[in-house]
Design an enzyme around this catalytic site. Structure first.
Site, short mmCIF file in Angstrom:
data_model
loop_
_atom_site.label_atom_id
_atom_site.label_comp_id
_atom_site.label_asym_id
_atom_site.label_seq_id
_atom_site.Cartn_x
_atom_site.Cartn_y
_atom_site.Cartn_z
N LYS A 180 -8.31 20.76 -18.81
CA LYS A 180 -9.42 21.41 -18.13
C LYS A 180 -8.74 21.88 -16.61
O LYS A 180 -7.35 21.68 -16.56
CB LYS A 180 -10.54 20.71 -17.73
CG LYS A 180 -11.33 19.85 -19.10
CD LYS A 180 -12.02 20.80 -19.83
CE LYS A 180 -12.40 20.33 -21.37
NZ LYS A 180 -13.23 19.21 -21.38
C1 LIG Z 1 -14.15 18.24 -22.55
C2 LIG Z 1 -15.75 18.70 -22.82
C3 LIG Z 1 -16.62 17.52 -22.69
C4 LIG Z 1 -15.91 16.14 -22.61
O1 LIG Z 1 -15.21 15.89 -21.69
P1 LIG Z 1 -13.98 14.67 -21.53
O2 LIG Z 1 -13.63 14.42 -20.19
O3 LIG Z 1 -13.13 14.79 -22.43
O4 LIG Z 1 -15.05 13.41 -21.86
C5 LIG Z 1 -17.90 17.77 -22.68
N1 LIG Z 1 -17.96 19.09 -22.92
C6 LIG Z 1 -17.39 20.22 -23.03
C7 LIG Z 1 -17.92 21.69 -23.15
C8 LIG Z 1 -15.92 19.95 -22.94
O5 LIG Z 1 -15.19 20.80 -23.04
#
Ligand SMILES: *Cc1c(COP(=O)(O)O)cnc(C)c1O
Length: 374
Positions: A180
Protein backbone atom coordinates in the site's frame (compact mmCIF):
# COMPACT_ATOMS: atom_id res chain seq x y z
CA UNK A 1 10.85 -10.92 -10.17
CA UNK A 2 9.91 -7.26 -10.38
CA UNK A 3 6.98 -7.00 -7.93
CA UNK A 4 3.67 -5.24 -8.68
CA UNK A 5 4.06 -3.28 -5.45
CA UNK A 6 6.56 -2.91 -2.66
CA UNK A 7 7.46 -0.70 0.27
CA UNK A 8 9.92 2.17 0.16
CA UNK A 9 12.03 2.20 3.33
CA UNK A 10 14.54 5.01 3.88
CA UNK A 11 17.20 5.40 6.59
CA UNK A 12 14.87 7.88 8.31
CA UNK A 13 12.28 5.09 8.64
CA UNK A 14 14.86 2.70 10.10
CA UNK A 15 16.05 5.33 12.59
CA UNK A 16 12.47 6.11 13.68
CA UNK A 17 11.87 2.45 14.50
CA UNK A 18 15.17 1.84 16.29
CA UNK A 19 14.65 4.94 18.42
CA UNK A 20 11.42 3.42 19.75
CA UNK A 21 13.05 0.01 20.22
CA UNK A 22 15.62 1.63 22.52
CA UNK A 23 12.97 3.50 24.51
CA UNK A 24 10.48 2.62 27.24
CA UNK A 25 7.36 2.00 25.19
CA UNK A 26 7.13 -0.79 22.65
CA UNK A 27 3.33 -0.54 22.66
CA UNK A 28 0.54 1.64 24.23
CA UNK A 29 3.03 4.54 24.42
CA UNK A 30 3.27 8.05 22.98
CA UNK A 31 3.99 7.05 19.36
CA UNK A 32 0.42 5.73 19.03
CA UNK A 33 -1.27 9.09 19.62
CA UNK A 34 1.41 10.88 17.61
CA UNK A 35 0.77 8.61 14.61
CA UNK A 36 -2.99 9.03 14.93
CA UNK A 37 -2.59 12.82 15.04
CA UNK A 38 -0.46 12.79 11.86
CA UNK A 39 -2.99 10.53 10.15
CA UNK A 40 -5.83 12.87 11.10
CA UNK A 41 -4.03 15.69 9.30
CA UNK A 42 -4.17 13.66 6.08
CA UNK A 43 -7.81 12.77 6.77
CA UNK A 44 -9.03 16.37 6.74
CA UNK A 45 -8.77 16.70 10.52
CA UNK A 46 -10.97 13.68 11.22
CA UNK A 47 -9.75 11.80 14.34
CA UNK A 48 -8.17 8.39 13.68
CA UNK A 49 -7.81 5.13 15.62
CA UNK A 50 -4.78 3.00 14.65
CA UNK A 51 -5.21 -0.78 14.44
CA UNK A 52 -3.19 -3.84 13.42
CA UNK A 53 -4.33 -4.15 9.77
CA UNK A 54 -6.71 -2.88 7.14
CA UNK A 55 -8.83 -5.93 7.89
CA UNK A 56 -8.95 -5.04 11.59
CA UNK A 57 -9.89 -1.48 10.55
CA UNK A 58 -12.91 -2.79 8.63
CA UNK A 59 -13.93 -5.02 11.54
CA UNK A 60 -13.62 -2.05 13.92
CA UNK A 61 -15.51 0.27 11.55
CA UNK A 62 -18.42 -2.16 11.25
CA UNK A 63 -18.48 -2.59 15.03
CA UNK A 64 -18.47 1.21 15.41
CA UNK A 65 -21.39 1.37 12.96
CA UNK A 66 -23.16 -1.14 15.22
CA UNK A 67 -23.51 -3.80 12.52
CA UNK A 68 -25.41 -6.70 14.04
CA UNK A 69 -26.76 -10.08 13.00
CA UNK A 70 -29.40 -9.71 10.30
CA UNK A 71 -28.26 -6.25 9.16
CA UNK A 72 -27.36 -5.75 5.52
CA UNK A 73 -24.06 -4.29 4.37
CA UNK A 74 -23.96 -3.23 0.73
CA UNK A 75 -20.55 -3.18 -0.90
CA UNK A 76 -18.58 -3.70 -4.09
CA UNK A 77 -17.44 -7.17 -5.17
CA UNK A 78 -14.34 -5.67 -6.82
CA UNK A 79 -12.30 -5.60 -3.63
CA UNK A 80 -10.17 -7.70 -1.35
CA UNK A 81 -12.41 -10.21 0.40
CA UNK A 82 -11.84 -8.56 3.81
CA UNK A 83 -14.25 -5.71 2.93
CA UNK A 84 -17.08 -8.25 2.95
CA UNK A 85 -15.68 -10.93 5.30
CA UNK A 86 -15.47 -8.61 8.32
CA UNK A 87 -19.15 -7.68 7.92
CA UNK A 88 -20.13 -11.35 7.55
CA UNK A 89 -18.19 -12.19 10.74
CA UNK A 90 -20.45 -9.75 12.63
CA UNK A 91 -23.47 -11.64 11.34
CA UNK A 92 -24.40 -9.22 8.58
CA UNK A 93 -25.76 -10.28 5.22
CA UNK A 94 -23.45 -8.86 2.57
CA UNK A 95 -25.26 -7.46 -0.46
CA UNK A 96 -23.04 -6.94 -3.49
CA UNK A 97 -23.85 -4.00 -5.74
CA UNK A 98 -22.27 -3.66 -9.16
CA UNK A 99 -19.49 -1.25 -10.11
CA UNK A 100 -19.07 1.50 -12.69
CA UNK A 101 -17.57 -0.11 -15.80
CA UNK A 102 -14.69 2.35 -16.21
CA UNK A 103 -13.45 3.14 -12.66
CA UNK A 104 -14.43 -0.17 -11.06
CA UNK A 105 -15.91 1.82 -8.16
CA UNK A 106 -19.24 1.10 -6.46
CA UNK A 107 -22.12 2.38 -8.62
CA UNK A 108 -24.47 4.61 -6.56
CA UNK A 109 -27.46 3.67 -8.76
CA UNK A 110 -26.82 -0.03 -8.18
CA UNK A 111 -26.67 0.66 -4.42
CA UNK A 112 -29.93 2.64 -4.57
CA UNK A 113 -31.68 -0.28 -6.26
CA UNK A 114 -30.64 -2.64 -3.43
CA UNK A 115 -30.89 -0.39 -0.36
CA UNK A 116 -33.76 -0.99 2.01
CA UNK A 117 -34.97 -1.05 5.58
CA UNK A 118 -32.30 -3.51 6.72
CA UNK A 119 -29.37 -1.66 5.15
CA UNK A 120 -27.09 -0.68 8.02
CA UNK A 121 -23.95 0.23 6.07
CA UNK A 122 -22.91 1.12 2.54
CA UNK A 123 -19.18 0.49 1.99
CA UNK A 124 -17.42 2.10 -0.95
CA UNK A 125 -13.96 0.97 -2.06
CA UNK A 126 -11.62 3.53 -3.65
CA UNK A 127 -10.42 1.05 -6.24
CA UNK A 128 -6.76 1.53 -7.28
CA UNK A 129 -6.66 4.79 -5.25
CA UNK A 130 -9.36 6.61 -7.24
CA UNK A 131 -12.07 7.90 -4.86
CA UNK A 132 -15.61 6.65 -5.42
CA UNK A 133 -18.55 8.99 -6.16
CA UNK A 134 -19.16 10.11 -2.59
CA UNK A 135 -21.80 12.82 -3.17
CA UNK A 136 -24.09 10.29 -4.84
CA UNK A 137 -23.23 7.52 -2.35
CA UNK A 138 -23.92 9.90 0.54
CA UNK A 139 -27.37 10.68 -0.86
CA UNK A 140 -28.19 6.98 -1.27
CA UNK A 141 -26.91 6.07 2.22
CA UNK A 142 -28.81 8.95 3.85
CA UNK A 143 -31.98 7.96 2.03
CA UNK A 144 -31.65 4.42 3.46
CA UNK A 145 -30.67 5.66 6.93
CA UNK A 146 -27.37 3.80 6.53
CA UNK A 147 -23.83 4.59 7.66
CA UNK A 148 -21.41 5.35 4.84
CA UNK A 149 -18.05 3.55 5.15
CA UNK A 150 -15.07 4.09 2.84
CA UNK A 151 -12.56 1.27 2.43
CA UNK A 152 -9.66 3.57 1.59
CA UNK A 153 -6.99 0.86 1.75
CA UNK A 154 -5.81 2.13 -1.67
CA UNK A 155 -6.43 5.85 -1.44
CA UNK A 156 -4.72 7.54 1.51
CA UNK A 157 -3.86 11.12 0.50
CA UNK A 158 -6.38 11.24 -2.35
CA UNK A 159 -9.12 13.85 -2.69
CA UNK A 160 -12.62 14.04 -4.14
CA UNK A 161 -13.85 17.52 -5.15
CA UNK A 162 -11.02 19.01 -3.08
CA UNK A 163 -12.12 17.09 0.05
CA UNK A 164 -9.55 14.62 1.41
CA UNK A 165 -10.20 10.89 1.74
CA UNK A 166 -10.96 10.35 5.43
CA UNK A 167 -13.51 13.18 5.48
CA UNK A 168 -15.87 11.82 2.80
CA UNK A 169 -17.62 8.95 4.61
CA UNK A 170 -18.84 8.48 8.19
CA UNK A 171 -16.06 5.95 8.78
CA UNK A 172 -12.94 5.49 6.65
CA UNK A 173 -10.52 2.57 6.85
CA UNK A 174 -6.85 2.52 5.83
CA UNK A 175 -4.35 -0.31 5.33
CA UNK A 176 -0.60 -0.05 5.86
CA UNK A 177 0.40 -3.37 4.30
CA UNK A 178 3.78 -3.10 2.47
CA UNK A 179 2.26 -2.90 -1.02
CA UNK A 180 0.00 0.00 0.00
CA UNK A 181 1.07 3.63 -0.35
CA UNK A 182 2.15 4.02 3.30
CA UNK A 183 3.36 1.04 5.33
CA UNK A 184 3.78 -0.01 8.96
CA UNK A 185 4.52 -3.64 7.88
CA UNK A 186 1.08 -4.68 9.11
CA UNK A 187 -1.27 -1.94 10.21
CA UNK A 188 -4.40 0.05 9.57
CA UNK A 189 -6.58 2.83 10.91
CA UNK A 190 -10.17 4.03 11.14
CA UNK A 191 -11.12 7.70 10.73
CA UNK A 192 -14.37 8.65 12.47
CA UNK A 193 -15.74 12.19 12.67
CA UNK A 194 -18.54 11.37 15.11
CA UNK A 195 -17.19 11.28 18.72
CA UNK A 196 -19.50 8.37 19.68
CA UNK A 197 -18.32 6.23 16.77
CA UNK A 198 -14.72 7.21 17.43
CA UNK A 199 -15.04 6.16 21.07
CA UNK A 200 -16.69 2.87 20.08
CA UNK A 201 -13.88 2.18 17.59
CA UNK A 202 -11.19 2.95 20.18
CA UNK A 203 -12.87 0.66 22.74
CA UNK A 204 -13.36 -2.25 20.31
CA UNK A 205 -9.64 -2.05 19.41
CA UNK A 206 -8.80 -2.45 23.14
CA UNK A 207 -10.96 -5.39 24.36
CA UNK A 208 -13.94 -3.07 24.90
CA UNK A 209 -12.32 -1.86 28.12
CA UNK A 210 -13.94 1.11 29.88
CA UNK A 211 -11.36 2.84 32.08
CA UNK A 212 -12.98 6.25 32.61
CA UNK A 213 -14.82 6.11 36.00
CA UNK A 214 -17.42 8.53 34.63
CA UNK A 215 -18.51 5.77 32.21
CA UNK A 216 -18.27 2.80 34.58
CA UNK A 217 -21.18 1.07 36.29
CA UNK A 218 -19.13 0.74 39.49
CA UNK A 219 -16.83 3.76 39.53
CA UNK A 220 -15.86 3.54 43.22
CA UNK A 221 -14.21 0.09 43.35
CA UNK A 222 -10.63 1.33 43.21
CA UNK A 223 -7.91 2.61 40.93
CA UNK A 224 -7.40 -0.80 39.29
CA UNK A 225 -10.99 -1.19 38.23
CA UNK A 226 -11.90 -1.58 34.58
CA UNK A 227 -15.06 -2.84 32.91
CA UNK A 228 -16.11 -4.41 29.61
CA UNK A 229 -19.58 -3.35 28.46
CA UNK A 230 -19.33 -4.73 24.91
CA UNK A 231 -16.93 -7.37 23.58
CA UNK A 232 -13.85 -6.18 21.76
CA UNK A 233 -10.49 -7.46 20.58
CA UNK A 234 -6.83 -6.55 20.87
CA UNK A 235 -6.19 -4.71 17.60
CA UNK A 236 -3.64 -2.26 19.07
CA UNK A 237 -0.86 -1.12 16.73
CA UNK A 238 2.41 -1.07 18.70
CA UNK A 239 4.62 2.03 19.09
CA UNK A 240 7.35 0.32 17.06
CA UNK A 241 5.06 0.27 14.02
CA UNK A 242 3.42 3.63 14.75
CA UNK A 243 6.92 5.18 14.62
CA UNK A 244 7.37 3.70 11.15
CA UNK A 245 3.95 5.09 10.24
CA UNK A 246 4.89 8.60 11.37
CA UNK A 247 8.06 8.62 9.30
CA UNK A 248 6.23 7.10 6.30
CA UNK A 249 3.52 9.78 6.46
CA UNK A 250 6.28 12.41 6.21
CA UNK A 251 7.09 10.83 2.86
CA UNK A 252 3.48 10.45 1.66
CA UNK A 253 3.44 13.58 -0.51
CA UNK A 254 6.57 12.30 -2.27
CA UNK A 255 5.11 8.80 -2.66
CA UNK A 256 1.94 10.23 -4.20
CA UNK A 257 3.93 12.42 -6.59
CA UNK A 258 6.17 9.59 -7.82
CA UNK A 259 3.17 7.29 -8.27
CA UNK A 260 1.37 10.04 -10.21
CA UNK A 261 4.43 10.50 -12.42
CA UNK A 262 4.67 6.76 -13.13
CA UNK A 263 0.95 6.61 -13.95
CA UNK A 264 1.34 9.52 -16.41
CA UNK A 265 4.28 7.73 -18.04
CA UNK A 266 2.28 4.50 -18.34
CA UNK A 267 -0.63 6.46 -19.84
CA UNK A 268 1.62 7.90 -22.54
CA UNK A 269 3.78 4.84 -23.21
CA UNK A 270 0.83 2.43 -23.46
CA UNK A 271 -1.50 4.77 -25.36
CA UNK A 272 -1.08 3.05 -28.73
CA UNK A 273 -0.64 -0.55 -27.58
CA UNK A 274 -3.50 -2.54 -29.16
CA UNK A 275 -5.97 -4.52 -27.06
CA UNK A 276 -5.51 -2.52 -23.86
CA UNK A 277 -7.93 -0.29 -21.94
CA UNK A 278 -6.11 2.15 -19.65
CA UNK A 279 -7.53 3.27 -16.27
CA UNK A 280 -10.14 6.04 -16.24
CA UNK A 281 -9.89 9.15 -14.08
CA UNK A 282 -12.73 11.53 -13.21
CA UNK A 283 -11.93 15.23 -13.63
CA UNK A 284 -13.04 16.01 -10.08
CA UNK A 285 -10.74 13.59 -8.22
CA UNK A 286 -7.10 13.71 -7.25
CA UNK A 287 -6.22 10.00 -6.92
CA UNK A 288 -3.46 8.42 -4.84
CA UNK A 289 -2.64 5.66 -7.31
CA UNK A 290 -2.00 2.39 -5.48
CA UNK A 291 -2.52 0.17 -8.55
CA UNK A 292 -2.15 0.73 -12.26
CA UNK A 293 -5.01 -1.48 -13.49
CA UNK A 294 -5.09 -2.03 -17.25
CA UNK A 295 -7.65 -4.21 -18.93
CA UNK A 296 -6.49 -6.76 -21.49
CA UNK A 297 -9.21 -7.23 -24.10
CA UNK A 298 -9.92 -10.10 -26.50
CA UNK A 299 -9.78 -12.81 -23.84
CA UNK A 300 -5.98 -12.54 -23.57
CA UNK A 301 -5.60 -11.64 -19.87
CA UNK A 302 -4.49 -15.13 -18.77
CA UNK A 303 -1.95 -15.38 -21.58
CA UNK A 304 -0.57 -11.91 -20.87
CA UNK A 305 -0.38 -12.63 -17.11
CA UNK A 306 1.56 -15.86 -17.71
CA UNK A 307 3.94 -14.34 -20.26
CA UNK A 308 4.66 -11.24 -18.13
CA UNK A 309 5.42 -13.46 -15.14
CA UNK A 310 7.62 -15.71 -17.28
CA UNK A 311 9.52 -12.54 -18.27
CA UNK A 312 10.12 -11.74 -14.59
CA UNK A 313 7.47 -9.06 -14.26
CA UNK A 314 5.24 -9.67 -11.26
CA UNK A 315 1.87 -8.51 -12.52
CA UNK A 316 -1.16 -9.10 -10.30
CA UNK A 317 -4.93 -9.44 -10.69
CA UNK A 318 -7.13 -7.27 -8.42
CA UNK A 319 -9.62 -8.80 -7.64
CA UNK A 320 -11.46 -12.08 -7.88
CA UNK A 321 -15.07 -10.89 -7.32
CA UNK A 322 -15.58 -11.31 -3.58
CA UNK A 323 -18.67 -13.51 -3.90
CA UNK A 324 -16.80 -15.98 -6.15
CA UNK A 325 -14.89 -17.15 -3.08
CA UNK A 326 -16.25 -20.56 -2.09
CA UNK A 327 -17.27 -19.23 1.34
CA UNK A 328 -19.81 -16.95 -0.38
CA UNK A 329 -20.67 -19.50 -3.08
CA UNK A 330 -21.53 -21.94 -0.27
CA UNK A 331 -23.92 -19.32 1.15
CA UNK A 332 -25.78 -19.25 -2.17
CA UNK A 333 -24.17 -16.29 -3.95
CA UNK A 334 -24.22 -17.05 -7.68
CA UNK A 335 -21.89 -16.01 -10.48
CA UNK A 336 -23.45 -13.41 -12.74
CA UNK A 337 -24.69 -11.35 -9.77
CA UNK A 338 -22.64 -8.24 -10.72
CA UNK A 339 -21.89 -8.53 -14.46
CA UNK A 340 -19.88 -5.31 -14.71
CA UNK A 341 -17.56 -6.31 -11.85
CA UNK A 342 -17.12 -9.76 -13.40
CA UNK A 343 -16.35 -8.24 -16.82
CA UNK A 344 -13.82 -5.89 -15.20
CA UNK A 345 -12.18 -8.78 -13.34
CA UNK A 346 -12.00 -10.91 -16.50
CA UNK A 347 -9.74 -8.33 -18.18
CA UNK A 348 -7.91 -6.75 -15.24
CA UNK A 349 -4.12 -6.81 -14.87
CA UNK A 350 -2.19 -4.63 -12.38
CA UNK A 351 1.20 -3.50 -13.68
CA UNK A 352 4.12 -2.78 -11.33
CA UNK A 353 3.64 0.53 -9.50
CA UNK A 354 5.62 1.65 -6.46
CA UNK A 355 7.68 4.76 -5.63
CA UNK A 356 11.09 3.15 -6.12
CA UNK A 357 10.19 1.74 -9.56
CA UNK A 358 12.73 3.31 -11.93
CA UNK A 359 11.91 4.72 -15.36
CA UNK A 360 14.14 1.99 -16.85
CA UNK A 361 12.21 -0.76 -15.03
CA UNK A 362 8.94 0.78 -16.17
CA UNK A 363 10.22 0.93 -19.76
CA UNK A 364 10.94 -2.80 -19.56
CA UNK A 365 7.39 -3.47 -18.33
CA UNK A 366 5.98 -1.46 -21.24
CA UNK A 367 8.23 -3.09 -23.86
CA UNK A 368 7.44 -6.59 -22.61
CA UNK A 369 3.70 -5.92 -22.60
CA UNK A 370 3.75 -4.27 -26.02
CA UNK A 371 5.83 -7.16 -27.35
CA UNK A 372 3.13 -9.61 -26.26
CA UNK A 373 0.19 -7.59 -27.60
CA UNK A 374 1.40 -6.38 -31.00
C1 LIG B 1 -5.28 -4.46 1.51
C2 LIG B 1 -6.75 -4.31 1.55
C3 LIG B 1 -7.51 -4.64 2.68
C4 LIG B 1 -6.94 -5.37 3.87
O1 LIG B 1 -5.87 -4.72 4.43
P1 LIG B 1 -4.78 -5.59 5.28
O2 LIG B 1 -3.95 -4.51 5.91
O3 LIG B 1 -4.02 -6.40 4.28
O4 LIG B 1 -5.52 -6.40 6.26
C5 LIG B 1 -8.87 -4.36 2.66
N1 LIG B 1 -9.45 -3.80 1.59
C6 LIG B 1 -8.75 -3.50 0.47
C7 LIG B 1 -9.46 -2.87 -0.68
C8 LIG B 1 -7.38 -3.76 0.41
O5 LIG B 1 -6.71 -3.50 -0.70
Amino acid sequence: MLPYGRQSIAETDVEAVTRVLRGDWLTTGPAVGAFEAELARWAGGVPCVSVTSGTAALHVAYAAAEVRAGDEVITSPLTFVATAATAALLGARVVFADVQPDTGNLDPDAVAALAGRRTRVVTAVDYAGHPADYDELRAVADQAGATLVADAAHSIGAAYKDRPVGSLADLTTFSFFPTKTVTTAEGGAVAAADPERHARAARFRNHGLVRDPAEQREPDVGGWHQEVHEFGLNYRLPDVLCALGISQLRRLAGFRERRRELVSRYNVLLRDVPGLTLPAQRAYVSPSWHLYPVRVRDGRRREVYDRMRAAGIGVQVNYVPAYWHPVFADLGYRRGLCPRAEAYYAEELSLPLFPDLTDAQQDRVVETLAGILV
